[in-house]
Design a protein around this motif. Structure first.
Motif, PDB file in Angstrom:
ATOM      1  N   THR A   1      70.211  40.973  -4.148  1.00 25.57           N
ATOM      2  CA  THR A   1      70.530  41.080  -5.579  1.00 25.57           C
ATOM      3  C   THR A   1      69.251  41.174  -6.407  1.00 25.57           C
ATOM      4  O   THR A   1      69.189  41.920  -7.386  1.00 25.57           O
ATOM      5  CB  THR A   1      71.376  39.889  -6.070  1.00 25.57           C
ATOM      6  N   TRP A   2      68.223  40.430  -6.007  1.00 27.90           N
ATOM      7  CA  TRP A   2      66.948  40.503  -6.721  1.00 27.90           C
ATOM      8  C   TRP A   2      66.306  41.871  -6.559  1.00 27.90           C
ATOM      9  O   TRP A   2      65.798  42.454  -7.534  1.00 27.90           O
ATOM     10  CB  TRP A   2      65.986  39.416  -6.223  1.00 27.90           C
ATOM     11  N   VAL A   3      66.328  42.418  -5.346  1.00 27.96           N
ATOM     12  CA  VAL A   3      65.745  43.742  -5.096  1.00 27.96           C
ATOM     13  C   VAL A   3      66.404  44.782  -6.002  1.00 27.96           C
ATOM     14  O   VAL A   3      65.722  45.606  -6.634  1.00 27.96           O
ATOM     15  CB  VAL A   3      65.902  44.135  -3.616  1.00 27.96           C
ATOM     16  N   GLU A   4      67.732  44.751  -6.076  1.00 25.27           N
ATOM     17  CA  GLU A   4      68.448  45.727  -6.910  1.00 25.27           C
ATOM     18  C   GLU A   4      68.190  45.502  -8.392  1.00 25.27           C
ATOM     19  O   GLU A   4      68.060  46.463  -9.169  1.00 25.27           O
ATOM     20  CB  GLU A   4      69.950  45.666  -6.614  1.00 25.27           C
ATOM     21  N   ALA A   5      68.122  44.260  -8.801  1.00 27.18           N
ATOM     22  CA  ALA A   5      67.883  43.960 -10.221  1.00 27.18           C
ATOM     23  C   ALA A   5      66.489  44.407 -10.651  1.00 27.18           C
ATOM     24  O   ALA A   5      66.311  44.993 -11.731  1.00 27.18           O
ATOM     25  CB  ALA A   5      68.073  42.468 -10.481  1.00 27.18           C
TER      26      ALA A   5
ATOM     27  N   THR B   1      59.459  40.972   0.457  1.00 26.96           N
ATOM     28  CA  THR B   1      58.678  40.232  -0.537  1.00 26.96           C
ATOM     29  C   THR B   1      59.496  39.107  -1.151  1.00 26.96           C
ATOM     30  O   THR B   1      58.989  38.001  -1.388  1.00 26.96           O
ATOM     31  CB  THR B   1      58.192  41.182  -1.652  1.00 26.96           C
ATOM     32  N   VAL B   2      60.768  39.390  -1.401  1.00 29.46           N
ATOM     33  CA  VAL B   2      61.626  38.444  -2.104  1.00 29.46           C
ATOM     34  C   VAL B   2      62.241  37.398  -1.171  1.00 29.46           C
ATOM     35  O   VAL B   2      62.386  36.224  -1.545  1.00 29.46           O
ATOM     36  CB  VAL B   2      62.754  39.200  -2.853  1.00 29.46           C
ATOM     37  N   ARG B   3      62.573  37.820   0.050  1.00 24.93           N
ATOM     38  CA  ARG B   3      63.321  36.935   0.948  1.00 24.93           C
ATOM     39  C   ARG B   3      62.652  35.580   1.177  1.00 24.93           C
ATOM     40  O   ARG B   3      63.330  34.531   1.163  1.00 24.93           O
ATOM     41  CB  ARG B   3      63.571  37.648   2.287  1.00 24.93           C
ATOM     42  N   PRO B   4      61.325  35.505   1.371  1.00 27.45           N
ATOM     43  CA  PRO B   4      60.690  34.205   1.588  1.00 27.45           C
ATOM     44  C   PRO B   4      60.744  33.277   0.381  1.00 27.45           C
ATOM     45  O   PRO B   4      60.409  32.092   0.491  1.00 27.45           O
ATOM     46  CB  PRO B   4      59.236  34.566   1.923  1.00 27.45           C
ATOM     47  N   LEU B   5      61.149  33.820  -0.774  1.00 30.80           N
ATOM     48  CA  LEU B   5      61.196  33.024  -2.001  1.00 30.80           C
ATOM     49  C   LEU B   5      62.580  32.475  -2.304  1.00 30.80           C
ATOM     50  O   LEU B   5      62.783  31.814  -3.325  1.00 30.80           O
ATOM     51  CB  LEU B   5      60.706  33.869  -3.191  1.00 30.80           C
ATOM     52  N   MET B   6      63.549  32.758  -1.432  1.00 36.68           N
ATOM     53  CA  MET B   6      64.890  32.243  -1.663  1.00 36.68           C
ATOM     54  C   MET B   6      64.886  30.713  -1.590  1.00 36.68           C
ATOM     55  O   MET B   6      64.282  30.132  -0.699  1.00 36.68           O
ATOM     56  CB  MET B   6      65.873  32.822  -0.646  1.00 36.68           C
ATOM     57  N   GLY B   7      65.573  30.112  -2.520  1.00 40.92           N
ATOM     58  CA  GLY B   7      65.523  28.664  -2.684  1.00 40.92           C
ATOM     59  C   GLY B   7      64.699  28.294  -3.906  1.00 40.92           C
ATOM     60  O   GLY B   7      64.747  27.163  -4.392  1.00 40.92           O
ATOM     61  N   MET B   8      63.960  29.252  -4.396  1.00 37.88           N
ATOM     62  CA  MET B   8      63.181  29.101  -5.629  1.00 37.88           C
ATOM     63  C   MET B   8      64.017  29.645  -6.779  1.00 37.88           C
ATOM     64  O   MET B   8      64.648  30.688  -6.657  1.00 37.88           O
ATOM     65  CB  MET B   8      61.880  29.899  -5.480  1.00 37.88           C
ATOM     66  N   GLY B   9      64.053  28.964  -7.893  1.00 36.64           N
ATOM     67  CA  GLY B   9      64.810  29.438  -9.046  1.00 36.64           C
ATOM     68  C   GLY B   9      64.206  30.679  -9.665  1.00 36.64           C
ATOM     69  O   GLY B   9      63.018  30.972  -9.481  1.00 36.64           O
TER      70      GLY B   9
ATOM     71  N   LEU C   1      60.620  32.439  -9.498  1.00 42.11           N
ATOM     72  CA  LEU C   1      60.524  33.621  -8.633  1.00 42.11           C
ATOM     73  C   LEU C   1      59.974  34.841  -9.360  1.00 42.11           C
ATOM     74  O   LEU C   1      59.122  35.562  -8.825  1.00 42.11           O
ATOM     75  CB  LEU C   1      61.907  33.931  -8.052  1.00 42.11           C
ATOM     76  N   ILE C   2      60.452  35.100 -10.556  1.00 38.23           N
ATOM     77  CA  ILE C   2      60.073  36.326 -11.273  1.00 38.23           C
ATOM     78  C   ILE C   2      58.559  36.438 -11.458  1.00 38.23           C
ATOM     79  O   ILE C   2      57.959  37.464 -11.101  1.00 38.23           O
ATOM     80  CB  ILE C   2      60.823  36.446 -12.609  1.00 38.23           C
ATOM     81  N   PRO C   3      57.870  35.422 -11.990  1.00 42.07           N
ATOM     82  CA  PRO C   3      56.412  35.553 -12.129  1.00 42.07           C
ATOM     83  C   PRO C   3      55.675  35.559 -10.794  1.00 42.07           C
ATOM     84  O   PRO C   3      54.558  36.053 -10.708  1.00 42.07           O
ATOM     85  CB  PRO C   3      56.021  34.337 -12.978  1.00 42.07           C
ATOM     86  N   LYS C   4      56.304  35.027  -9.755  1.00 44.40           N
ATOM     87  CA  LYS C   4      55.699  35.048  -8.428  1.00 44.40           C
ATOM     88  C   LYS C   4      55.689  36.480  -7.888  1.00 44.40           C
ATOM     89  O   LYS C   4      54.717  36.915  -7.263  1.00 44.40           O
ATOM     90  CB  LYS C   4      56.504  34.152  -7.490  1.00 44.40           C
TER      91      LYS C   4
ATOM     92  N   HIS D   1      65.132  47.967 -13.225  1.00 45.06           N
ATOM     93  CA  HIS D   1      64.145  47.899 -14.313  1.00 45.06           C
ATOM     94  C   HIS D   1      62.839  48.583 -13.920  1.00 45.06           C
ATOM     95  O   HIS D   1      61.777  48.315 -14.491  1.00 45.06           O
ATOM     96  CB  HIS D   1      63.904  46.452 -14.719  1.00 45.06           C
ATOM     97  N   GLY D   2      62.934  49.466 -12.916  1.00 46.65           N
ATOM     98  CA  GLY D   2      61.792  50.282 -12.537  1.00 46.65           C
ATOM     99  C   GLY D   2      60.746  49.577 -11.706  1.00 46.65           C
ATOM    100  O   GLY D   2      59.612  50.053 -11.596  1.00 46.65           O
ATOM    101  N   LEU D   3      61.120  48.460 -11.105  1.00 38.76           N
ATOM    102  CA  LEU D   3      60.165  47.697 -10.295  1.00 38.76           C
ATOM    103  C   LEU D   3      60.595  47.754  -8.830  1.00 38.76           C
ATOM    104  O   LEU D   3      61.643  47.231  -8.456  1.00 38.76           O
ATOM    105  CB  LEU D   3      60.109  46.243 -10.771  1.00 38.76           C
ATOM    106  N   GLU D   4      59.790  48.400  -7.998  1.00 42.48           N
ATOM    107  CA  GLU D   4      60.130  48.538  -6.584  1.00 42.48           C
ATOM    108  C   GLU D   4      59.589  47.329  -5.820  1.00 42.48           C
ATOM    109  O   GLU D   4      58.408  47.233  -5.499  1.00 42.48           O
ATOM    110  CB  GLU D   4      59.546  49.825  -6.005  1.00 42.48           C
ATOM    111  N   ILE D   5      60.468  46.385  -5.561  1.00 43.22           N
ATOM    112  CA  ILE D   5      60.108  45.157  -4.858  1.00 43.22           C
ATOM    113  C   ILE D   5      60.832  45.134  -3.522  1.00 43.22           C
ATOM    114  O   ILE D   5      62.048  45.297  -3.456  1.00 43.22           O
ATOM    115  CB  ILE D   5      60.501  43.913  -5.690  1.00 43.22           C
TER     116      ILE D   5
END
Length: 224
Positions: free
Chosen positions: A24-28, A40-48, A52-55, A32-36
Motif C-alpha cells: 500500500t505504501w509503494v502504491e501511495a 525499501t519499505v518492507r523493512p520499515l513495517m511496524g513503524m508508524g 516511515l515517510i521521512p525515513k 505522488h510520483g515517488l518510485e519507492i
C-alpha cells in the motif's frame, strides 16, 4: 514479581499484514510520483507513517501536505483494495483465550487508526475478546517512539515491571524498551532473529508460543 499483563501488537503479530502494508505504501508513493521499491519499505513495517515517510523520503514528513496525502491514500488503498489479502496468524485466537484463562490483563497497543484496528481485530478473530485498545489517536508519535506502549500501560493501569509486550518487529522492541517493557517476539512478521535480538524470547507465531506456553515468559508461575 509475577506477570500481570500483556501488551499486544496486532499487525504482523496476530494478523499477517506486513507485506500488504508495504504494498500500500509503494502504491501511495507512486501515485505522488515517488518510485519507492517494496524492498525499501518492507523493512520499515511496524513503524508508524509519521516515522516511515521521512525515513523513505527525507525531504518529506508525515505532517506536510504531501506527506499527509500519501498517508491518506495508503489508508484508502488498504480499505479499497488490499484488506482481502490479509489473514490471521496461526493460533491468534487460541493464544488470546489462553492468556485470558491465565488471568493476564490484555491491552492492545497499535499504531493503526481506530478504523484499521477494528478490521484487523476481526481478521485475527479476536474482536470479541479484546476490548481495551490504544491506537494512533492515543499517541503523539508512533513506534519506535514509546508513546503507544506508555498509553497502553496507562489504559491498563499497569507498571512496566509486571508486563510483557507481544510484537513482531524491531520497532516494537525499541518502543517497548523505551517504556521499560520486555518483548516476546514472533517471526511471522517477517523479521530475522538478528533483528529481533532485543526480545526476551522469540517464537514462530502465536501457535508456536501457545505450544510452548508453560515454558515461556507467559508462564504465570514465572517470576519476572
Amino acid at each position: 514479581m509475577a506477570l500481570q499483563g500483556v501488551i499486544l501488537d496486532i499487525d504482523g503479530t496476530l494478523v499477517l499484514s506486513n507485506d500488504v502494508h508495504a504494498n500500500t505504501w509503494v502504491e501511495a508513493f507512486a501515485a505522488h510520483g515517488l518510485e519507492i521499491l517494496f524492498e525499501t519499505v518492507r523493512p520499515l513495517m511496524g513503524m508508524g507513517g509519521d516515522q516511515l515517510i521521512p525515513k523513505v523520503v527525507p525531504e518529506l514528513n508525515g505532517e506536510e501536505e504531501i506527506g499527509k496525502a500519501i498517508a491518506e491514500l495508503r489508508k484508502e488503498l488498504l480499505f479499497d483494495k488490499f484488506i482481502p489479502q490479509i489473514t490471521t496468524a496461526n493460533g491468534s485466537r487460541e493464544l488470546i483465550l489462553k492468556m485470558q484463562e491465565s488471568g493476564l490483563h490484555l491491552v492492545v497497543a497499535s499504531s493503526a487508526s481506530s478504523e484499521e484496528l477494528e478490521i484487523m481485530l476481526k481478521i485475527a478473530q479476536v474482536d470479541d475478546l479484546l476490548s481495551e485498545v490504544t491506537t494512533s489517536d492515543d499517541a503523539e508519535a508512533s513506534k519506535p517512539a514509546p508513546d503507544i506502549v506508555q498509553a497502553a500501560l496507562n489504559k491498563g493501569q499497569m507498571t512496566p515491571d509486571k508486563v510483557v509486550m507481544l510484537g513482531d518487529s524491531p520497532y516494537d522492541i525499541k518502543s517497548a524498551g523505551k517504556a521499560g517493557v520486555s518483548v516476546i517476539a514472533l517471526r511471522c512478521g517477517g523479521f530475522s532473529d538478528e533483528q529481533l535480538s532485543g526480545a526476551i524470547a522469540i517464537y514462530d507465531d502465536p501457535k508456536d508460543l501457545l505450544q510452548h506456553y508453560d515454558s515461556s515468559p507467559l508462564d504465570p508461575n514465572l517470576e519476572l
